[in-house]
Design a protein around this motif. Structure first.
Motif, PDB file in Angstrom:
ATOM      1  N   ILE A  94       1.635   7.968 -18.124  1.00 47.00           N
ATOM      2  CA  ILE A  94       0.346   7.875 -17.450  1.00 47.00           C
ATOM      3  C   ILE A  94       0.351   6.737 -16.423  1.00 47.00           C
ATOM      4  CG2 ILE A  94      -2.111   7.403 -17.772  1.00 47.00           C
ATOM      5  CD1 ILE A  94      -1.272  10.140 -18.722  1.00 47.00           C
ATOM      6  N   GLY A  95       0.939   5.616 -16.804  1.00 48.45           N
ATOM      7  CA  GLY A  95       1.012   4.495 -15.878  1.00 48.45           C
ATOM      8  C   GLY A  95       1.842   4.809 -14.650  1.00 48.45           C
ATOM      9  N   ALA A  96       2.965   5.503 -14.834  1.00 51.18           N
ATOM     10  CA  ALA A  96       3.812   5.861 -13.697  1.00 51.18           C
ATOM     11  C   ALA A  96       3.102   6.833 -12.755  1.00 51.18           C
ATOM     12  CB  ALA A  96       5.119   6.477 -14.202  1.00 51.18           C
ATOM     13  N   ILE A  97       2.409   7.819 -13.318  1.00 52.08           N
ATOM     14  CA  ILE A  97       1.664   8.765 -12.491  1.00 52.08           C
ATOM     15  C   ILE A  97       0.575   8.043 -11.697  1.00 52.08           C
ATOM     16  CG2 ILE A  97       0.104  10.745 -12.554  1.00 52.08           C
ATOM     17  CD1 ILE A  97       1.650  11.760 -14.974  1.00 52.08           C
ATOM     18  N   THR A  98      -0.103   7.104 -12.357  1.00 50.65           N
ATOM     19  CA  THR A  98      -1.151   6.337 -11.680  1.00 50.65           C
ATOM     20  C   THR A  98      -0.572   5.500 -10.551  1.00 50.65           C
ATOM     21  OG1 THR A  98      -2.420   6.223 -13.743  1.00 50.65           O
ATOM     22  CG2 THR A  98      -2.993   4.655 -12.006  1.00 50.65           C
ATOM     23  N   GLY A 123     -13.667   0.551 -15.210  1.00 50.73           N
ATOM     24  CA  GLY A 123     -12.975   1.553 -16.011  1.00 50.73           C
ATOM     25  C   GLY A 123     -12.259   0.947 -17.202  1.00 50.73           C
ATOM     26  N   VAL A 124     -11.617  -0.201 -16.997  1.00 50.40           N
ATOM     27  CA  VAL A 124     -10.979  -0.915 -18.099  1.00 50.40           C
ATOM     28  C   VAL A 124     -12.004  -1.254 -19.167  1.00 50.40           C
ATOM     29  CG1 VAL A 124      -9.941  -3.121 -18.746  1.00 50.40           C
ATOM     30  CG2 VAL A 124      -9.030  -1.842 -16.812  1.00 50.40           C
ATOM     31  N   GLY A 125     -13.182  -1.709 -18.722  1.00 50.66           N
ATOM     32  CA  GLY A 125     -14.217  -2.084 -19.678  1.00 50.66           C
ATOM     33  C   GLY A 125     -14.708  -0.910 -20.509  1.00 50.66           C
ATOM     34  N   VAL A 126     -14.880   0.244 -19.870  1.00 54.86           N
ATOM     35  CA  VAL A 126     -15.347   1.427 -20.599  1.00 54.86           C
ATOM     36  C   VAL A 126     -14.365   1.810 -21.696  1.00 54.86           C
ATOM     37  CG1 VAL A 126     -15.813   3.901 -20.391  1.00 54.86           C
ATOM     38  CG2 VAL A 126     -16.728   2.314 -18.685  1.00 54.86           C
ATOM     39  N   VAL A 127     -13.085   1.834 -21.360  1.00 54.41           N
ATOM     40  CA  VAL A 127     -12.072   2.199 -22.357  1.00 54.41           C
ATOM     41  C   VAL A 127     -11.940   1.115 -23.416  1.00 54.41           C
ATOM     42  CG1 VAL A 127      -9.641   2.781 -22.700  1.00 54.41           C
ATOM     43  CG2 VAL A 127     -10.823   3.554 -20.634  1.00 54.41           C
ATOM     44  N   LEU A 128     -11.960  -0.140 -22.977  1.00 52.72           N
ATOM     45  CA  LEU A 128     -11.772  -1.247 -23.912  1.00 52.72           C
ATOM     46  C   LEU A 128     -12.912  -1.331 -24.924  1.00 52.72           C
ATOM     47  CD1 LEU A 128      -9.931  -3.639 -24.610  1.00 52.72           C
ATOM     48  CD2 LEU A 128     -11.313  -5.033 -23.057  1.00 52.72           C
ATOM     49  N   VAL A 129     -14.135  -1.247 -24.440  1.00 52.69           N
ATOM     50  CA  VAL A 129     -15.280  -1.316 -25.347  1.00 52.69           C
ATOM     51  C   VAL A 129     -15.280  -0.129 -26.310  1.00 52.69           C
ATOM     52  CG1 VAL A 129     -17.801  -1.224 -25.456  1.00 52.69           C
ATOM     53  CG2 VAL A 129     -16.678  -2.690 -23.775  1.00 52.69           C
ATOM     54  N   SER A 130     -14.932   1.056 -25.817  1.00 53.10           N
ATOM     55  CA  SER A 130     -14.861   2.233 -26.689  1.00 53.10           C
ATOM     56  C   SER A 130     -13.793   2.050 -27.761  1.00 53.10           C
ATOM     57  CB  SER A 130     -14.561   3.481 -25.852  1.00 53.10           C
ATOM     58  OG  SER A 130     -15.572   3.700 -24.885  1.00 53.10           O
ATOM     59  N   PHE A 131     -12.652   1.506 -27.354  1.00 50.04           N
ATOM     60  CA  PHE A 131     -11.564   1.281 -28.316  1.00 50.04           C
ATOM     61  C   PHE A 131     -11.977   0.272 -29.380  1.00 50.04           C
ATOM     62  CE2 PHE A 131      -7.795  -0.841 -29.868  1.00 50.04           C
ATOM     63  CZ  PHE A 131      -6.925   0.206 -30.127  1.00 50.04           C
ATOM     64  N   PHE A 157      -5.869   4.988 -25.668  1.00 52.53           N
ATOM     65  CA  PHE A 157      -4.726   4.160 -25.271  1.00 52.53           C
ATOM     66  C   PHE A 157      -4.135   4.634 -23.951  1.00 52.53           C
ATOM     67  CE2 PHE A 157      -0.137   3.185 -25.451  1.00 52.53           C
ATOM     68  CZ  PHE A 157      -0.211   1.801 -25.510  1.00 52.53           C
ATOM     69  N   TRP A 158      -3.986   5.924 -23.799  1.00 48.99           N
ATOM     70  CA  TRP A 158      -3.422   6.444 -22.556  1.00 48.99           C
ATOM     71  C   TRP A 158      -4.388   6.291 -21.381  1.00 48.99           C
ATOM     72  CZ3 TRP A 158      -1.522  11.524 -25.326  1.00 48.99           C
ATOM     73  CH2 TRP A 158      -0.398  11.214 -26.093  1.00 48.99           C
ATOM     74  N   CYS A 159      -5.670   6.519 -21.629  1.00 51.60           N
ATOM     75  CA  CYS A 159      -6.652   6.376 -20.540  1.00 51.60           C
ATOM     76  C   CYS A 159      -6.738   4.944 -20.036  1.00 51.60           C
ATOM     77  CB  CYS A 159      -8.027   6.836 -21.013  1.00 51.60           C
ATOM     78  SG  CYS A 159      -8.194   8.627 -21.180  1.00 51.60           S
ATOM     79  N   TYR A 160      -6.451   3.991 -20.910  1.00 54.77           N
ATOM     80  CA  TYR A 160      -6.514   2.587 -20.510  1.00 54.77           C
ATOM     81  C   TYR A 160      -5.579   2.280 -19.353  1.00 54.77           C
ATOM     82  CZ  TYR A 160      -5.952  -2.493 -20.754  1.00 54.77           C
ATOM     83  OH  TYR A 160      -5.874  -3.826 -20.436  1.00 54.77           O
ATOM     84  N   TYR A 161      -4.428   2.967 -19.315  1.00 56.91           N
ATOM     85  CA  TYR A 161      -3.426   2.638 -18.312  1.00 56.91           C
ATOM     86  C   TYR A 161      -3.783   3.143 -16.914  1.00 56.91           C
ATOM     87  CZ  TYR A 161      -0.269   0.534 -21.592  1.00 56.91           C
ATOM     88  OH  TYR A 161       0.282  -0.330 -22.502  1.00 56.91           O
TER      89      TYR A 161
END
Length: 287
Positions: A94-98, A123-131, A157-161
């Motif tokens: 996912i990180g490489a594609i991004t 976006g980081v915050g949305v994923v982080l808070v959800s996690f 975890f994957w969406c975070y990247y």
């Protein structure tokens, strides 16, 4: 007295010519590394220090999420080495594609660097808070209760990247534009130090949290660091309008380091100045 801006260009040319014709050897035309005072003033004046705040938060959050993942998967799902390897491999893909997509996407939709940074950090915050809400305090799940589905863990975890990788190019772009080309290696080294410091502090905090303090303390601190960055970001937001088309308050059209003695300013010797152009108006920075 210091030289007038209108004469700085000609003074620079004459001093450059005299330097090249003096036969001083290989020292002519070689610029020295910026001094500590020059670095501090440049970071403060341009607002480039915001990259240290953003980089510290990004590396803290990433290392916390990455290093705690084997602990979480082992405790909640009994996942071993193979399962964790597949989880990390998915994040890498996912990180490489991004990383390959971020350039074309920003050009296609004409997204500025500062807007890309803001969007990525949100976006980081949305994923982080959800996690954190689901997996952060996993001690709350007793042996008799069922943990959340493993696909949810993998998905978060994957969406975070995506936003994590998405903020890197614009952050580096703004930072290098602000500090300029003189001594850029020194400035980049300082930025890497802030990243290393974040990873080291995160590693120590992870050990303390899962050993005695409890995982909730770690994740509350991580979310607090993420939230804190928006204060400094809002402070320097007007300075971050840096684009390649010249429509920028801090676009640099030229940057040349000149010795104050050579300009005949009589400033006491040993000083230096840097001439920059902001919105077509020349300005001299003294160090």
């Amino acid at each position: 007295t210091r030289p007038q801006l209108s004469s700085s260009s000609s003074s620079s040319s004459s001093s450059s010519g005299s330097g090249s014709g003096s036969g001083s050897g290989s020292g002519a035309g070689v610029s020295s590394a910026p001094s500590c005072m020059e670095i501090m003033r440049t970071l403060q004046r341009t607002g480039a220090w915001i990259s240290f705040v953003l980089s510290f938060q990004n590396n803290w959050g990433n290392q916390t999420l990455l290093w705690t993942m084997p602990i979480i998967t082992a405790k909640m799902y009994g996942m071993g080495t193979v399962g964790n390897s597949l989880l990390f491999a998915g994040g890498g893909v996912i990180g490489a594609i991004t990383a390959f997509s971020i350039g074309p996407v920003t050009e296609r939709f004409n997204i500025s660097d500062r807007n890309m940074i803001l969007g990525s950090q949100l976006g980081v915050g949305v994923v982080l808070v959800s996690f954190v809400a689901v997996f952060g305090c996993q001690d709350a799940y007793s042996s008799s209760s069922s943990p959340p589905p493993v696909w949810l863990l993998c998905g978060l975890f994957w969406c975070y990247y995506i936003p994590f990788i998405g903020q890197m190019p614009p952050n580096n772009s703004i930072y290098t534009k602000m500090v300029g080309s003189r001594g850029v290696g020194v400035y980049l080294s300082l930025l890497e130090i802030s990243k290393t410091l974040a990873r080291a502090c995160a590693g120590y905090m992870i050990g303390s949290a899962y050993d005695s303090l409890g995982p909730c303390i770690l994740w509350v601190l991580t979310c607090s660091i993420w939230l804190f960055q928006f204060g400094p970001l809002a402070h320097v937001w007007p300075r971050l309008k840096l684009t390649d088309d010249g429509d920028s308050r801090y676009s640099r059209l030229q940057s040349s380091l000149m010795d104050e003695d050579e300009l005949g300013s009589g400033g006491g010797g040993g000083g230096s100045m840097e001439m920059r152009t902001y919105d077509g108006e020349e300005e001299v920075m003294y160090f």
